[in-house]
Design a protein around this motif. Structure first.
Motif, PDB file in Angstrom:
ATOM      1  N   VAL A   5       0.885  -1.036   0.008  1.00  0.00           N
ATOM      2  CA  VAL A   5       0.095   0.266  -0.515  1.00  0.00           C
ATOM      3  C   VAL A   5       1.094   1.107   0.157  1.00  0.00           C
ATOM      4  CG1 VAL A   5      -1.824   1.222   1.338  1.00  0.00           C
ATOM      5  CG2 VAL A   5      -1.408  -1.169   1.129  1.00  0.00           C
ATOM      6  N   TRP A   6       0.533   1.949  -0.813  1.00  0.00           N
ATOM      7  CA  TRP A   6       1.868   3.208  -1.505  1.00  0.00           C
ATOM      8  C   TRP A   6       0.831   4.580  -1.675  1.00  0.00           C
ATOM      9  CZ3 TRP A   6       3.235  -1.117  -4.064  1.00  0.00           C
ATOM     10  CH2 TRP A   6       2.885  -0.668  -5.627  1.00  0.00           C
ATOM     11  N   THR A   7       1.333   5.733  -1.644  1.00  0.00           N
ATOM     12  CA  THR A   7       0.829   6.589  -1.412  1.00  0.00           C
ATOM     13  C   THR A   7       1.768   8.155  -2.734  1.00  0.00           C
ATOM     14  OG1 THR A   7      -0.900   9.053  -1.558  1.00  0.00           O
ATOM     15  CG2 THR A   7       0.756   8.377  -0.111  1.00  0.00           C
ATOM     16  N   ASN A   8       1.106   8.610  -3.818  1.00  0.00           N
ATOM     17  CA  ASN A   8       2.350   9.375  -4.195  1.00  0.00           C
ATOM     18  C   ASN A   8       2.007  11.179  -3.516  1.00  0.00           C
ATOM     19  OD1 ASN A   8       3.053  11.737  -6.123  1.00  0.00           O
ATOM     20  ND2 ASN A   8       3.785  10.516  -7.607  1.00  0.00           N
ATOM     21  N   LYS A   9       2.859  11.725  -3.064  1.00  0.00           N
ATOM     22  CA  LYS A   9       2.711  12.567  -2.265  1.00  0.00           C
ATOM     23  C   LYS A   9       2.596  13.351  -3.275  1.00  0.00           C
ATOM     24  CE  LYS A   9       6.914  11.780  -0.538  1.00  0.00           C
ATOM     25  NZ  LYS A   9       7.872  12.001  -0.029  1.00  0.00           N
ATOM     26  N   ASN A  10       2.298  13.631  -4.609  1.00  0.00           N
ATOM     27  CA  ASN A  10       2.196  14.604  -5.413  1.00  0.00           C
ATOM     28  C   ASN A  10       0.853  14.543  -5.462  1.00  0.00           C
ATOM     29  OD1 ASN A  10       4.710  16.023  -5.716  1.00  0.00           O
ATOM     30  ND2 ASN A  10       5.420  14.192  -7.258  1.00  0.00           N
ATOM     31  N   TYR A  11       0.277  13.902  -5.377  1.00  0.00           N
ATOM     32  CA  TYR A  11      -1.149  13.571  -5.816  1.00  0.00           C
ATOM     33  C   TYR A  11      -2.148  12.818  -4.878  1.00  0.00           C
ATOM     34  CZ  TYR A  11       1.239  13.626 -10.626  1.00  0.00           C
ATOM     35  OH  TYR A  11       2.234  13.481 -11.422  1.00  0.00           O
ATOM     36  N   LYS A  12      -3.500  13.232  -5.270  1.00  0.00           N
ATOM     37  CA  LYS A  12      -4.376  12.266  -4.286  1.00  0.00           C
ATOM     38  C   LYS A  12      -4.853  11.017  -4.426  1.00  0.00           C
ATOM     39  CE  LYS A  12      -7.810  14.140  -3.423  1.00  0.00           C
ATOM     40  NZ  LYS A  12      -9.661  15.516  -3.842  1.00  0.00           N
ATOM     41  N   MET A  13      -3.808  10.287  -4.360  1.00  0.00           N
ATOM     42  CA  MET A  13      -4.501   8.762  -4.636  1.00  0.00           C
ATOM     43  C   MET A  13      -3.788   8.062  -3.164  1.00  0.00           C
ATOM     44  SD  MET A  13      -0.922   7.736  -4.906  1.00  0.00           S
ATOM     45  CE  MET A  13      -1.026   6.021  -6.875  1.00  0.00           C
ATOM     46  N   LEU A  14      -4.279   6.779  -3.700  1.00  0.00           N
ATOM     47  CA  LEU A  14      -3.852   4.729  -2.860  1.00  0.00           C
ATOM     48  C   LEU A  14      -3.660   4.340  -3.733  1.00  0.00           C
ATOM     49  CD1 LEU A  14      -2.553   4.465  -0.193  1.00  0.00           C
ATOM     50  CD2 LEU A  14      -5.375   3.767   0.448  1.00  0.00           C
ATOM     51  N   TYR A  15      -2.276   2.941  -4.162  1.00  0.00           N
ATOM     52  CA  TYR A  15      -2.712   1.990  -4.586  1.00  0.00           C
ATOM     53  C   TYR A  15      -2.604   0.822  -3.580  1.00  0.00           C
ATOM     54  CZ  TYR A  15      -1.052  -2.439  -6.875  1.00  0.00           C
ATOM     55  OH  TYR A  15      -1.220  -4.167  -6.983  1.00  0.00           O
ATOM     56  N   VAL A  16      -3.812   0.065  -3.390  1.00  0.00           N
ATOM     57  CA  VAL A  16      -3.429  -0.861  -2.941  1.00  0.00           C
ATOM     58  C   VAL A  16      -3.164  -2.131  -3.188  1.00  0.00           C
ATOM     59  CG1 VAL A  16      -5.245  -1.888  -1.189  1.00  0.00           C
ATOM     60  CG2 VAL A  16      -5.203  -0.058  -1.541  1.00  0.00           C
ATOM     61  N   ASN A  17      -2.562  -3.571  -3.432  1.00  0.00           N
ATOM     62  CA  ASN A  17      -2.376  -4.655  -3.657  1.00  0.00           C
ATOM     63  C   ASN A  17      -2.969  -5.142  -3.515  1.00  0.00           C
ATOM     64  OD1 ASN A  17       0.455  -7.129  -3.511  1.00  0.00           O
ATOM     65  ND2 ASN A  17      -0.781  -6.368  -5.482  1.00  0.00           N
ATOM     66  N   MET A  18      -4.062  -5.054  -2.518  1.00  0.00           N
ATOM     67  CA  MET A  18      -4.912  -6.762  -2.103  1.00  0.00           C
ATOM     68  C   MET A  18      -5.917  -6.272  -3.436  1.00  0.00           C
ATOM     69  SD  MET A  18      -3.320  -5.646   0.681  1.00  0.00           S
ATOM     70  CE  MET A  18      -3.533  -4.862   1.819  1.00  0.00           C
ATOM     71  N   GLY A  19      -7.110  -7.556  -4.023  1.00  0.00           N
ATOM     72  CA  GLY A  19      -8.130  -6.988  -4.350  1.00  0.00           C
ATOM     73  C   GLY A  19      -8.089  -8.811  -5.595  1.00  0.00           C
ATOM     74  N   HIS A  20      -7.152 -10.145  -5.118  1.00  0.00           N
ATOM     75  CA  HIS A  20      -7.250 -10.843  -5.821  1.00  0.00           C
ATOM     76  C   HIS A  20      -8.237 -11.924  -4.491  1.00  0.00           C
ATOM     77  CE1 HIS A  20      -5.183 -13.646  -8.766  1.00  0.00           C
ATOM     78  NE2 HIS A  20      -6.230 -14.408  -7.641  1.00  0.00           N
ATOM     79  N   ASN A  21      -9.382 -12.048  -5.181  1.00  0.00           N
ATOM     80  CA  ASN A  21      -9.618 -13.799  -3.970  1.00  0.00           C
ATOM     81  C   ASN A  21      -9.308 -14.629  -4.424  1.00  0.00           C
ATOM     82  OD1 ASN A  21     -11.641 -11.225  -2.423  1.00  0.00           O
ATOM     83  ND2 ASN A  21     -13.299 -12.089  -3.658  1.00  0.00           N
ATOM     84  N   ASP A  22      -9.499 -15.702  -3.802  1.00  0.00           N
ATOM     85  CA  ASP A  22      -8.716 -17.072  -3.415  1.00  0.00           C
ATOM     86  C   ASP A  22     -10.427 -18.438  -4.170  1.00  0.00           C
ATOM     87  OD1 ASP A  22      -6.930 -19.261  -3.041  1.00  0.00           O
ATOM     88  OD2 ASP A  22      -7.638 -19.684  -1.622  1.00  0.00           O
ATOM     89  N   ILE A  23     -10.370 -18.789  -5.699  1.00  0.00           N
ATOM     90  CA  ILE A  23     -11.179 -19.383  -6.171  1.00  0.00           C
ATOM     91  C   ILE A  23     -10.105 -20.719  -6.586  1.00  0.00           C
ATOM     92  CG2 ILE A  23     -11.538 -19.725  -8.083  1.00  0.00           C
ATOM     93  CD1 ILE A  23     -12.225 -16.863  -6.851  1.00  0.00           C
ATOM     94  N   ASP A  24     -11.483 -21.618  -6.644  1.00  0.00           N
ATOM     95  CA  ASP A  24     -11.441 -22.853  -6.263  1.00  0.00           C
ATOM     96  C   ASP A  24     -10.581 -22.805  -7.663  1.00  0.00           C
ATOM     97  OD1 ASP A  24     -11.200 -26.019  -5.585  1.00  0.00           O
ATOM     98  OD2 ASP A  24     -13.201 -26.170  -5.822  1.00  0.00           O
TER      99      ASP A  24
END
Length: 294
Positions: free
Chosen positions: A241-260
């Protein structure tokens, strides 16, 4: 004279019926006006407006996450008094459409056309808010998502190209790296929801514009179960998880559910937003971005 009486009675009934129908129409119109006014007041009283873009066609794990997100965010919006919309039409990335929203989410992919990309960059440079999840940062030359958008991947996200990932999706112990409104009231370390974790070509620690908020704690290693040896990480530094200080933003590496996948059922085995501590990060991020002035 007697023959005219039924006609008079029928005429009277017709007039009564006409009055009754007219009254109902008036009531319907009044109700519609009141309801429309209420809806407009509700929209106007929202603290801020969020729009989520998604594709939901490429990978069952990403599709599952998109469906989960589009159920979870409306509940969150109701609780925290903001408005949430979602769309799979990436052509809505234009100035007129985006003007209604304070925060843009990319749930799984990224815009591909020049017009969409230029509109998004202008929106961000003019102070718009953004959260990107998991695959929205993916870029790999030779794939369906090549690294052909330098501003987004290198300047804005700072991550560059995709390098590798863990497999299977597993939980990790995450560690807070820096204090920020996004990490408010989050424990120093916590266990995440199962996820496929990404490594990037750029070292985000060397970018002065990037502020890393959350990284994988070394107690997580070995991370992943394989079967390929390179899908199991034994050491290293991995921001998630990180932000770029020059913008109003956030990146979140989460978002991959476990699938059978193995048994061919494509059943969802884990859900990203079922992890309360991890989800609080997203709540904090939305409130930070949505309530910030441009």
């Amino acid at each position: 004279m007697l023959n005219k009486i039924p006609l008079l009675i029928n005429a009277k009934k017709i007039l009564q019926l006409k009055d009754a129908v007219s009254g109902k129409i008036i009531l319907i119109i009044l109700f519609s006006i009141c309801f429309s006014g209420f809806a407009q007041h509700k929209k106007a009283s929202s603290k801020f407006n969020v729009i989520a873009f998604y594709t939901a066609k490429n990978d069952q794990a990403h599709i599952s996450f998109v469906h989960e997100a589009n159920k979870w965010f409306p509940k969150l919006a109701q609780e925290h008094h903001f408005a949430y919309d979602s769309t799979s039409n990436w052509d809505n990335l234009n100035a007129k459409f985006l003007a209604k929203y304070q925060v843009v989410l990319f749930l799984d992919t990224r815009p591909e056309t020049t017009n969409q990309r230029e509109a998004f960059q202008k929106y961000i440079e003019n102070g718009g808010g953004f959260i990107g999840f998991h695959f929205s940062a993916f870029a790999l030359n030779g794939s369906d998502y090549p690294q052909n958008w330098n501003w987004y991947h290198n300047t804005f996200l700072g991550s560059g190209e995709y390098g590798s990932n863990t497999w299977r999706p597993t939980s990790a112990v995450l560690r807070i790296e820096n204090q920020h409104p996004v990490t408010k009231n989050i424990p120093e370390t916590f266990k995440s929801a199962p996820n496929e974790w990404y490594r990037w070509s750029n070292d985000l620690r060397k970018n002065p514009d990037i502020k890393i908020l959350v990284a994988i704690d070394e107690s997580s290693f070995p991370l992943g179960t394989g079967p390929k040896p390179n899908e199991i990480w034994h050491e290293g530094y991995y921001p998630v998880v990180w932000t770029n200080k020059n913008y109003k933003m956030l990146y979140v590496n989460m978002g991959h559910n476990d699938i059978d996948y193995e048994n061919g059922t494509n059943k969802t085995l884990s859900y990203t937003f079922e992890n309360n501590i991890q989800s609080q990060l997203i709540v904090n991020a939305l409130l930070w971005l949505g309530n910030s002035k441009k």
